[in-house]
Design a protein around this motif. Structure first.
Motif, short mmCIF file in Angstrom:
data_model
loop_
_atom_site.label_atom_id
_atom_site.label_comp_id
_atom_site.label_asym_id
_atom_site.label_seq_id
_atom_site.Cartn_x
_atom_site.Cartn_y
_atom_site.Cartn_z
N SER A 164 -54.45 19.21 6.82
CA SER A 164 -54.36 20.28 7.80
C SER A 164 -53.49 21.41 7.26
O SER A 164 -52.62 21.18 6.41
N GLU B 7 -50.11 11.89 13.26
CA GLU B 7 -48.82 12.22 12.68
C GLU B 7 -49.01 12.70 11.26
O GLU B 7 -49.75 12.09 10.50
N TYR B 8 -48.33 13.80 10.93
CA TYR B 8 -48.48 14.41 9.62
C TYR B 8 -47.17 14.40 8.85
O TYR B 8 -46.10 14.52 9.44
N SER B 9 -47.28 14.28 7.53
CA SER B 9 -46.15 14.55 6.65
C SER B 9 -46.20 16.06 6.41
O SER B 9 -47.20 16.58 5.95
N ILE B 10 -45.11 16.74 6.72
CA ILE B 10 -45.09 18.20 6.69
C ILE B 10 -44.50 18.69 5.37
O ILE B 10 -43.44 18.23 4.95
N ASN C 275 -43.70 22.46 3.41
CA ASN C 275 -43.71 23.91 3.48
C ASN C 275 -44.17 24.51 2.17
O ASN C 275 -44.08 23.88 1.11
N VAL D 168 -51.32 14.84 5.49
CA VAL D 168 -50.46 15.92 5.02
C VAL D 168 -50.83 17.23 5.70
O VAL D 168 -52.01 17.58 5.78
N LYS D 169 -49.81 17.94 6.20
CA LYS D 169 -50.02 19.26 6.78
C LYS D 169 -49.15 20.26 6.03
O LYS D 169 -47.97 20.02 5.79
N ILE D 170 -49.76 21.38 5.63
CA ILE D 170 -49.05 22.43 4.92
C ILE D 170 -48.65 23.50 5.92
O ILE D 170 -49.50 24.02 6.66
N LEU D 171 -47.33 23.84 5.94
CA LEU D 171 -46.82 24.88 6.83
C LEU D 171 -46.46 26.12 6.03
O LEU D 171 -46.25 26.06 4.82
N SER E 282 -51.38 25.15 8.64
CA SER E 282 -51.04 26.06 9.73
C SER E 282 -51.73 27.39 9.46
O SER E 282 -52.12 27.68 8.32
#
Length: 153
Positions: free
Chosen positions: A128, A74-77, A79, A110-113, A130
């Motif tokens: 991570s 599970e990631y905190s997204i 943008n 943490v995931k960057i979109l 995108s």
């Protein structure tokens, strides 16, 4: 005036059912459980899901699908537009900076979109990215650093 005197008023409160306190109470003798049988005994009754010996529904129905619940990442997204607004004039964004600004919960992955634009070259560190976020950061002249997600097992 005390807190218990405020609301609900004493006359509006439902009185507790006191069983087994004499025949005058209306719930004496068998305490409202009727005469004999499994449900009249102490600890009586059947477990949840028991259908009287019939094959219970949870065993009659087939199992379907696959669950990856234990190993799900599970990631905190975040943008790109939110990232650039929070870090204006900064050339390097570390994972600790993201936690300190409150963009993600401390210790979360943490995931960057790629929603939004990034104007200048920035070095970004996260777990991570995108494909669109990676392309936009590199197009602006920046670089990314992916950190391996450590699962506590």
């Amino acid at each position: 005036m005390e807190l218990h005197e405020l609301y609900p008023f004493a006359e509006e409160r439902k009185t507790r059912k006191r069983v087994g306190r004499g025949s005058g109470s209306g719930l004496g003798c068998t305490a409202g459980k009727g005469n004999k049988g499994q449900n009249a005994r102490s600890g009586g009754g059947v477990r949840p899901g028991f259908e009287g010996g019939q094959m219970p529904i949870q065993r009659r129905l087939p199992k379907h699908g696959f669950s990856n619940y234990l190993f799900k990442a599970e990631y905190s997204i975040i943008n790109l537009d939110r990232l650039s607004a929070a870090f204006e004039g900064v050339s390097e964004i570390s994972l600790q900076d993201i936690y300190d600004r409150g963009l993600a919960k401390k210790g979360s992955s943490v995931k960057i979109l790629g929603s939004g634009e990034i104007a200048k070259a920035v070095k970004v560190e996260a777990h991570s990215f995108s494909a669109s976020a990676k392309a936009k950061i590199e197009q602006a002249g920046g670089s990314i650093k992916s950190i391996e997600v450590v699962k506590a097992s």
